[in-house]
Write an enzyme that holds these catalytic residues in place. Structure first.
Site, PDB file in Angstrom:
ATOM      1  N   GLU A   1      -2.999  -4.683  -3.003  1.00  0.00           N
ATOM      2  CA  GLU A   1      -3.484  -5.596  -4.047  1.00  0.00           C
ATOM      3  C   GLU A   1      -3.563  -4.882  -5.385  1.00  0.00           C
ATOM      4  O   GLU A   1      -3.198  -5.437  -6.429  1.00  0.00           O
ATOM      5  CB  GLU A   1      -4.879  -6.125  -3.682  1.00  0.00           C
ATOM      6  CG  GLU A   1      -4.941  -6.916  -2.393  1.00  0.00           C
ATOM      7  CD  GLU A   1      -5.195  -6.051  -1.170  1.00  0.00           C
ATOM      8  OE1 GLU A   1      -4.737  -4.888  -1.128  1.00  0.00           O
ATOM      9  OE2 GLU A   1      -5.845  -6.555  -0.232  1.00  0.00           O
TER      10      GLU A   1
ATOM     11  N   CYS B   1     -10.563  -3.656  -3.939  1.00  0.00           N
ATOM     12  CA  CYS B   1      -9.512  -4.561  -4.422  1.00  0.00           C
ATOM     13  C   CYS B   1     -10.087  -5.880  -4.904  1.00  0.00           C
ATOM     14  O   CYS B   1      -9.613  -6.454  -5.885  1.00  0.00           O
ATOM     15  CB  CYS B   1      -8.471  -4.792  -3.330  1.00  0.00           C
ATOM     16  SG  CYS B   1      -7.422  -3.343  -3.120  1.00  0.00           S
TER      17      CYS B   1
ATOM     18  N   CYS C   1     -10.076  -5.247   0.826  1.00  0.00           N
ATOM     19  CA  CYS C   1     -11.231  -4.352   0.752  1.00  0.00           C
ATOM     20  C   CYS C   1     -12.045  -4.651  -0.506  1.00  0.00           C
ATOM     21  O   CYS C   1     -11.585  -5.313  -1.433  1.00  0.00           O
ATOM     22  CB  CYS C   1     -10.782  -2.887   0.780  1.00  0.00           C
ATOM     23  SG  CYS C   1     -10.144  -2.269  -0.779  1.00  0.00           S
TER      24      CYS C   1
ATOM     25  N   CYS D   1      -4.119   0.673  -2.400  1.00  0.00           N
ATOM     26  CA  CYS D   1      -3.964  -0.584  -1.660  1.00  0.00           C
ATOM     27  C   CYS D   1      -2.898  -1.472  -2.291  1.00  0.00           C
ATOM     28  O   CYS D   1      -2.610  -1.383  -3.496  1.00  0.00           O
ATOM     29  CB  CYS D   1      -5.273  -1.356  -1.661  1.00  0.00           C
ATOM     30  SG  CYS D   1      -6.597  -0.615  -0.696  1.00  0.00           S
TER      31      CYS D   1
ATOM     32  N   ASN E   1       0.844  -1.195   0.000  1.00  0.00           N
ATOM     33  CA  ASN E   1       0.000   0.000   0.000  1.00  0.00           C
ATOM     34  C   ASN E   1       0.882   1.249   0.000  1.00  0.00           C
ATOM     35  O   ASN E   1       1.972   1.266   0.595  1.00  0.00           O
ATOM     36  CB  ASN E   1      -1.019   0.001   1.138  1.00  0.00           C
ATOM     37  CG  ASN E   1      -0.443  -0.259   2.516  1.00  0.00           C
ATOM     38  OD1 ASN E   1       0.586  -0.884   2.675  1.00  0.00           O
ATOM     39  ND2 ASN E   1      -1.133   0.230   3.531  1.00  0.00           N
TER      40      ASN E   1
ATOM     41  N   GLU F   1       0.310   5.170   0.723  1.00  0.00           N
ATOM     42  CA  GLU F   1      -0.616   6.204   1.195  1.00  0.00           C
ATOM     43  C   GLU F   1      -0.165   7.589   0.746  1.00  0.00           C
ATOM     44  O   GLU F   1       0.931   7.772   0.202  1.00  0.00           O
ATOM     45  CB  GLU F   1      -0.729   6.114   2.724  1.00  0.00           C
ATOM     46  CG  GLU F   1      -1.306   4.773   3.147  1.00  0.00           C
ATOM     47  CD  GLU F   1      -1.575   4.649   4.638  1.00  0.00           C
ATOM     48  OE1 GLU F   1      -1.108   5.497   5.420  1.00  0.00           O
ATOM     49  OE2 GLU F   1      -2.267   3.687   5.002  1.00  0.00           O
TER      50      GLU F   1
HETATM   51  N1  THU Z   1      -5.303  -1.522   2.498  1.00  0.00           N
HETATM   52  C1  THU Z   1      -4.725  -2.336   1.575  1.00  0.00           C
HETATM   53  O1  THU Z   1      -3.586  -2.114   1.145  1.00  0.00           O
HETATM   54  N2  THU Z   1      -5.446  -3.393   1.111  1.00  0.00           N
HETATM   55  C2  THU Z   1      -6.704  -3.695   1.538  1.00  0.00           C
HETATM   56  O2  THU Z   1      -7.338  -4.558   0.964  1.00  0.00           O
HETATM   57  C3  THU Z   1      -7.265  -3.017   2.708  1.00  0.00           C
HETATM   58  C4  THU Z   1      -6.633  -1.713   3.037  1.00  0.00           C
HETATM   59  C5  THU Z   1      -4.537  -0.379   2.972  1.00  0.00           C
HETATM   60  C6  THU Z   1      -5.113   0.954   2.592  1.00  0.00           C
HETATM   61  C7  THU Z   1      -4.540   1.841   3.648  1.00  0.00           C
HETATM   62  O3  THU Z   1      -3.237   2.230   3.252  1.00  0.00           O
HETATM   63  C8  THU Z   1      -4.435   0.952   4.864  1.00  0.00           C
HETATM   64  O4  THU Z   1      -4.487  -0.378   4.382  1.00  0.00           O
HETATM   65  C9  THU Z   1      -5.527   1.152   5.900  1.00  0.00           C
HETATM   66  O5  THU Z   1      -6.784   1.115   5.316  1.00  0.00           O
END
Ligand code: THU
Length: 134
Positions: free
Chosen positions: A59, A91, A88, A57, A46, A48
């Protein structure tokens, strides 16, 4: 059918990708690894942003890397988080564009977790067959 050695390689790759996560806001680091139809493994973390909504994310990072390298089919998926958390909804939808009902392993930093499948995670999903003319 994914053999154990390949699954272990996917898990190790997702664990390593998780270490690259840029997550200074949520502190929730995520690593993903996809087995492409070409036999290669594509990883992602991920990423941010201080403008939170622009965060990506793990994935989706991995899917976009795979597709941008010319591969359009996913054979297996591993997601690594601190608590073997589930992908999520966004994704799941992006993964399903390039995968059938493939195995998904959700693991923690030690590689422990559970196995599920993509269609279990996203039943009755939207796909190109719902687009008139496709
Ligand atoms: N996140 C992912 O990388 N993949 C997911 O399927 C769920 C959430 C990340 C997004 C954000 O950077 C952090 O997790 C918290 O939501």
């Amino acid at each position: 059918m994914i053999d154990e050695a390949t699954r272990d390689r996917l898990i190790a790759t997702a664990q390593a990708a998780r270490k690259q996560a840029y997550a200074p806001y949520s502190h929730y680091a995520v690593g993903a690894a996809l087995l492409g139809a070409d036999g290669r493994i594509y990883s992602g973390c991920n990423v941010e942003n201080s403008s939170y909504g622009l965060s990506n994310c793990a994935e989706r990072t991995a899917v976009f890397k795979m597709v941008s390298e010319g591969v359009r089919e996913i054979l297996a998926i591993v997601v690594c988080t601190v608590n073997a958390g589930s992908p999520c909804g966004a994704c799941r939808q992006v993964l399903i564009e390039f995968a059938g009902d493939v195995p998904v392993w959700l693991v923690d930093e030690t590689g422990n977790g559970r196995e599920t499948t993509l269609y279990t995670l996203l039943p009755d999903h939207f796909g190109p067959e719902h687009l008139p003319g496709e």
